[in-house]
Design an enzyme around this catalytic site. Structure first.
Site, PDB file in Angstrom:
ATOM      1  N   SER A  88       0.836  -1.201   0.000  1.00  0.00           N
ATOM      2  CA  SER A  88       0.000   0.000   0.000  1.00  0.00           C
ATOM      3  C   SER A  88       0.867   1.244   0.000  1.00  0.00           C
ATOM      4  O   SER A  88       1.863   1.324   0.703  1.00  0.00           O
ATOM      5  CB  SER A  88      -0.897   0.003   1.251  1.00  0.00           C
ATOM      6  OG  SER A  88      -1.545   1.243   1.383  1.00  0.00           O
ATOM      7  N   THR A  89       0.478   2.229  -0.791  1.00  0.00           N
ATOM      8  CA  THR A  89       1.230   3.479  -0.840  1.00  0.00           C
ATOM      9  C   THR A  89       0.503   4.598  -0.134  1.00  0.00           C
ATOM     10  O   THR A  89       0.940   5.737  -0.157  1.00  0.00           O
ATOM     11  CB  THR A  89       1.475   3.899  -2.300  1.00  0.00           C
ATOM     12  OG1 THR A  89       0.209   4.050  -2.963  1.00  0.00           O
ATOM     13  CG2 THR A  89       2.306   2.861  -3.027  1.00  0.00           C
ATOM     14  N   THR A 106      -0.863   6.955   2.879  1.00  0.00           N
ATOM     15  CA  THR A 106      -0.265   7.411   4.129  1.00  0.00           C
ATOM     16  C   THR A 106      -1.084   6.838   5.278  1.00  0.00           C
ATOM     17  O   THR A 106      -2.157   7.338   5.599  1.00  0.00           O
ATOM     18  CB  THR A 106      -0.260   8.937   4.201  1.00  0.00           C
ATOM     19  OG1 THR A 106       0.482   9.419   3.093  1.00  0.00           O
ATOM     20  CG2 THR A 106       0.392   9.404   5.488  1.00  0.00           C
ATOM     21  N   VAL A 107      -0.597   5.763   5.863  1.00  0.00           N
ATOM     22  CA  VAL A 107      -1.300   5.095   6.945  1.00  0.00           C
ATOM     23  C   VAL A 107      -0.369   4.976   8.129  1.00  0.00           C
ATOM     24  O   VAL A 107       0.828   5.224   8.043  1.00  0.00           O
ATOM     25  CB  VAL A 107      -1.784   3.693   6.516  1.00  0.00           C
ATOM     26  CG1 VAL A 107      -2.836   3.808   5.435  1.00  0.00           C
ATOM     27  CG2 VAL A 107      -0.611   2.847   6.040  1.00  0.00           C
ATOM     28  N   LYS A 115       7.567   0.829  14.605  1.00  0.00           N
ATOM     29  CA  LYS A 115       6.361   0.218  15.163  1.00  0.00           C
ATOM     30  C   LYS A 115       5.696   1.209  16.101  1.00  0.00           C
ATOM     31  O   LYS A 115       6.368   2.009  16.754  1.00  0.00           O
ATOM     32  CB  LYS A 115       6.705  -1.078  15.905  1.00  0.00           C
ATOM     33  CG  LYS A 115       7.050  -2.239  14.995  1.00  0.00           C
ATOM     34  CD  LYS A 115       7.064  -3.568  15.747  1.00  0.00           C
ATOM     35  CE  LYS A 115       7.298  -4.723  14.806  1.00  0.00           C
ATOM     36  NZ  LYS A 115       7.206  -6.042  15.490  1.00  0.00           N
ATOM     37  N   ASP A 133      10.328 -13.796  23.217  1.00  0.00           N
ATOM     38  CA  ASP A 133       9.706 -14.318  21.997  1.00  0.00           C
ATOM     39  C   ASP A 133      10.773 -14.773  21.008  1.00  0.00           C
ATOM     40  O   ASP A 133      10.744 -14.393  19.840  1.00  0.00           O
ATOM     41  CB  ASP A 133       8.812 -13.241  21.361  1.00  0.00           C
ATOM     42  CG  ASP A 133       7.887 -13.810  20.288  1.00  0.00           C
ATOM     43  OD1 ASP A 133       7.570 -15.015  20.357  1.00  0.00           O
ATOM     44  OD2 ASP A 133       7.508 -13.062  19.376  1.00  0.00           O
TER      45      ASP A 133
END
Length: 995
Positions: free
Chosen positions: A720-721, A723-724, A750, A849
């Site tokens: 996806s490009t 802005t998220v 993150k 983890d």
């Protein structure tokens, strides 16, 4: 060894010895009768004793698991044809036989026979004439029988090294034979626990060799160990010893060799009394948690040849009088906090071969007298504060092999004679201020294997390296200098061994790219970014076919022009190709879309046109790799056509006046909104956002970070490009976003969201993670936060470069000779990273983890690994902890409340599981759980399976022994009972014990 036994044979009590030589005529008939009777009794006794020894040996065999059937000749038969006892011809048995062919067993050597099981004391008790007992290099378990010390009065050599004997070491009881002959006691690499055997052991007055290293002994070194009268060799390293080193050891006047490092002493200092050990030749107290200065009394050790004190907390300066220890050959004081200069008196150390002072805080210049040391082979002083230049004649008077002075403040030229004797294999000078040309010093250096001179001010041409490249250089890094003259076409024409060549960031280099880069047989990484290189990009041709080794080519920031050659896409190993910021034109050949190996293609900021080939192969290549090409279109960029087709004809026929009105209204609205947004952002960032940069990241503002996230973020998982937002923090290291910061630094980001009440505690813990620095851990570079959320900035690694994705590839792409070597280095790297988290962080930080997907590699280099996502589970637990107490507690309390020991036990189990996954080449782990002491068959079957999976390792080699050792550690770590698992420190010591 037989010669050694015969040397001590006079100490053996032989019950059947007789007196010979009396004339027969002098014996009365009565004497003859009694002599005959006595002889019959003795022969019966000897025969009976021989039978007892035979039964005892067969009894020992009954408790032994003999996988290789090496004791197949141990069977009960009658005497041999010559009348001697049959046991004397059994494997591993040595007998003493008198003139009447009566024999007793004096030697039992079962070493290196792949044996396991236990040794019973009741059978050892019978073999009371043993001089030699050697059980080494097997897998015996259980406790060591005390009868060895109570019954074997003549025993001179006891070697039980490299087994798995456990429990407390048997002490010499008070009823032991007073004249015990034991001279050598070697118990190296077992699983003994409890305290070291104390006073009774020191009663062994003939003891010369005492080796109790590589077990789990704990507590202090007994002060009584200083009372040995004849001891020459003392080895107690690699245990769990604590307390302080007893000064009484200085009373050992006969000792020549002492190793007591790799323990955790209570930060005491080195006793000055050690200077009284007048015969000492070898002293190793490395990795022992000791502090304080180096005792000046060491200068009294006139026979000292090797001194190893690295990885401690030593401070102060090196005593000036060290120059008087003329016998010194090896001196390693690295990884301490030593200050001050190298004493000028070192010029008198004419026997010195190794001088390692790296990772300290030393300063001053390098004494010029060092250049005259005739035996110097290695000069390792990197990561200090040294100034000045290298000695002018360094290398002229000795066969110098290894020089590493990187990360200092040195300047000047490379000494012209540094390779004078054609022995120099490693020259590491990076991150200094060296200058001058290479032609004066390295033109004829055919022995050079590794050259790292990056980040200096070297100038001139690089043709001087031609001979080095022709005769064996494997690693050459010339980046960040001032070289000119281009890369000569013939420089790399004959370079059969070069694997890594980096000349990036030499802005005046110029020239063209040599055509040979695609065909060199060993070259894996070629980097020449920002070098002002021009011309066309060379392509593989029938005469220069693409090598199967080339995986990374970085040529960004140059002036390359012409088309993108389609033949490059046929390079079967090519993983990374960076051609960004050049002047390439034309279209992207469709072959790049079908490449089976290409994971990252960066062609941004060129003059390419057309469409991006449709393919799923660019899995980790986002839009930032294609931007800056105005005429390029197609996913992940803008669509090539049809975007405007949705406009209806009626919409196109609307009046010009209405459209102008709408545009004007929109412009006014946009300007107003922009002003409001700008004011809001200024307020938002000044008031709410806070930016913390940890070591390795420039001092960016929160505004820099937020702008970069909003402008460059692309989701690498779905291409996806838009802005998220970056993904929320989770336990998946694959769920990341890639962000390019203003200086060009690429990071993984993150996001974390929290209740404002939890911000302080979680921020404290994140700060502690940011201070963690180890070469096998992914760095947390920065933390940008406000009252409701934050962004964590990590070192960026390609998500495809993880253990899970590459373990199978390792078995097919590496040469057979290197596969196990790479696996072993991976395992050691994981262990070192975990060991640092568990033992060197305060409070300890469980990883939480550990799994194959969280073990990341440098691009194209599986030997440089980094553990990702350590501490993430602790953060998630803090976020999900609903108790009010946790909100107001400190980070230490939170860590403690999370059952840190339990988490560390889980880490150790996960480590064992990862080892098994590596040993099984990524196959599911399904056998380890069934391996228990009561089910040895499963263990043997599993070992055979592991050896089959690593069939490139030949039987009987050191590699096979390493595999067995690694498997044993894995099984210990995955023990179903957590308390039976070793600590990471212990596991690492076990793994290194076979090196």
């Amino acid at each position: 060894m037989l010669l050694y036994i015969w040397k001590h044979i006079h100490n053996i009590h032989i019950p059947y010895s007789l007196s010979y030589g009396k004339p027969f005529s002098l014996l009365s008939s009565m004497s003859i009768f009694f002599l005959t009777l006595l002889l019959m009794i003795i022969l019966i006794t000897v025969s009976s004793f021989a039978s007892e020894e035979e039964d005892a040996l067969l009894g020992l065999k009954s408790g032994i698991v003999d996988r290789s059937n090496s004791l197949r000749d141990w069977t009960k038969v009658n005497q041999t044809d010559n009348g001697s006892s049959s046991i004397c011809i059994w494997s591993g048995i040595t007998c003493l036989t008198d003139t009447h062919n009566n024999s007793v067993v004096i030697g039992l050597d079962l070493s290196q026979r792949n044996l396991s099981g236990s040794i019973s004391g009741k059978y050892v008790n019978v073999l009371r004439n043993l001089v030699l007992l050697n059980l080494s290099h097997n897998s015996f378990t259980g406790e060591l029988p005390a009868e060895i010390f109570t019954s074997l009065a003549n025993l001179t050599v006891l070697d039980i090294s490299r087994n798995n004997f456990d429990g407390h070491f048997p002490t010499v009881p008070s009823n032991a034979p007073k004249k015990n002959q034991l001279s050598i006691l070697d118990a190296f690499s077992n699983s003994f626990s409890g305290p070291l055997p104390d006073e009774q052991l020191t009663k062994l007055e003939f003891l010369k060799v005492l080796n109790l290293a590589g077990s789990y002994f704990e507590g202090p070194i007994p002060a009584s160990y200083g009372s040995f009268k004849n001891l020459e060799f003392l080895h107690l390293a690699g245990n769990l010893l604590d307390g302080e080193i007893p000064p009484e050891l200085g009373n050992l006047k006969t000792v020549t060799h002492i190793e007591i490092g790799y323990n955790s002493y209570m930060q005491g200092s080195i006793p000055s009394e050690f200077g009284s050990m007048s015969q000492l030749q070898y002293l190793d107290i490395a990795g022992a948690n000791i502090s304080g200065p180096i005792p000046s009394t060491f200068c009294n050790l006139r026979h000292l040849e090797s001194l190893f004190l690295f990885r401690n907390h030593l401070s102060g300066s090196i005593p000036f009088c060290f120059g008087n220890i003329s016998s010194l050959k090896n001196l390693d004081l690295s990884d301490n906090s030593i200050t001050g200069p190298i004493p000028d008196t070192f010029a008198k150390l004419i026997n010195l071969r190794l001088l390692s002072l790296m990772y300290n805080q030393m300063n001053g210049s390098i004494p010029h007298g060092i250049e005259n040391l005739p035996n110097l082979e290695a000069l390792l002083i990197w990561n200090n504060l040294f100034t000045g230049s290298l000695p002018l004649n360094l290398g002229m008077n000795s066969k110098l092999k290894w020089v590493d002075v990187s990360n200092n403040n040195l300047h000047g030229n490379i000494p012209t004679g540094i390779c004078y004797n054609r022995a120099l294999s490693r020259l590491i000078l990076f991150s200094n201020s060296f200058s001058g040309e290479l032609s004066n010093s390295l033109t004829n250096c055919s022995s050079l294997v590794r050259l790292r001179i990056e980040n200096n001010s070297f100038s001139g041409g690089i043709l001087a390296l031609k001979l080095s490249l022709r005769y064996g250089a494997t690693y050459v890094d010339l980046s960040r200098n001032k070289f000119t003259g281009g890369i000569p076409e013939n420089l790399m024409a004959e370079a059969p061994n070069i694997e890594y060549f980096n000349v990036s960031y030499n802005p005046g280099l110029g020239g063209i790219i040599p055509s040979h880069i695609w065909s060199l047989p060993s070259l894996a990484n070629f980097s020449a970014s920002s070098c002002n290189i021009s011309g066309d990009l060379p392509q593989p041709t029938p005469n220069f076919k693409c090598s199967s080794s080339i995986s990374t080519v970085e040529l960004s920031g140059n002036k390359l022009s012409g088309d993108l050659p389609e033949s490059i896409a046929s390079c079967e190993a090519l993983n990374i190709l960076d051609l960004s910021h050049n002047k390439l034109s034309g279209s992207i050949p469709d072959q790049f879309g079908s490449s089976s190996s290409l994971a990252l293609l960066n062609i941004s900021f060129n003059q390419l046109s057309g469409s991006v080939p449709r393919s799923n192969n660019f899995i980790f290549t986002d839009a930032s790799a294609f931007i800056g090409n105005p005429d390029l279109c197609g996913a992940p960029l803008k669509p090539c056509s049809g975007a405007l087709a949705a406009l209806s004809l009626s919409a196109q026929r609307k009046s010009v006046k209405r459209r102008i009105s709408l545009i004007c209204f929109g412009v006014v609205l946009l300007v107003a909104a922009s002003i409001c947004l700008l004011l809001y952002l200024i307020w938002h960032q000044k008031v709410l956002w806070k930016m913390i940069s940890f070591t390795g990241l420039p001092e960016f503002t929160a505004k820099d970070i937020l702008r970069s996230i909003n402008s460059t973020y692309v989701n690498v998982n779905d291409f996806s490009t838009a802005t998220v937002e970056p993904p929320l923090l989770s336990s998946s290291s694959l769920n990341i976003c890639k962000v390019v910061l203003p200086t060009g630094i690429t990071v993984s980001v993150k996001k974390i969201e929290w209740d404002s009440k939890r911000r302080r505690v979680i921020s404290e813990f994140i700060n502690s993670l940011g201070n963690v620095r180890h070469k096998n851990l992914v760095r947390l570079l920065g933390f940008c936060s406000n009252k409701s959320c934050g962004y964590l900035l990590f070192d960026y690694y390609l998500p495809s470069e993880n253990l899970f994705a590459n373990i199978v590839r390792l078995t097919t792409t590496s040469s057979s000779s290197s596969r196990w070597s790479v696996k072993y280095k991976i395992i050691i790297g994981i262990a070192r990273g975990l060991c640092y988290l568990h033992n060197d962080c305060h409070p300890p930080i469980p990883h939480g983890d550990l799994k194959a997907t969280n073990i990341l590699f440098e691009e194209g280099n599986m030997e440089e690994l980094h553990l990702a996502d350590f501490g993430v589970k602790a953060i998630l637990r803090m976020l999900n902890d609903g108790t009010s107490n946790s909100i107001s507690s400190t980070v230490d309390d939170l860590i403690e409340s999370a059952s840190i020991k339990e988490e560390m036990y889980r880490d150790i189990c996960s480590f064992g599981e990862v080892i098994l996954e590596i040993l099984r080449n990524g196959k599911p782990i399904n056998a380890a759980g069934s391996i228990t002491p009561s089910n040895p068959t499963a263990g043997e079957s599993f070992l055979r399976e592991i050896l089959d999976e690593n069939d490139e390792v030949k039987v009987g080699t050191s590699e096979e022994s390493e595999i067995k050792l690694v498997l044993e550690v894995a099984l210990l770590c995955t023990s179903s009972k957590p308390s039976n698992r070793p600590t990471m420190d212990e596991a690492l010591k076990l793994l290194l014990s076979g090196v």
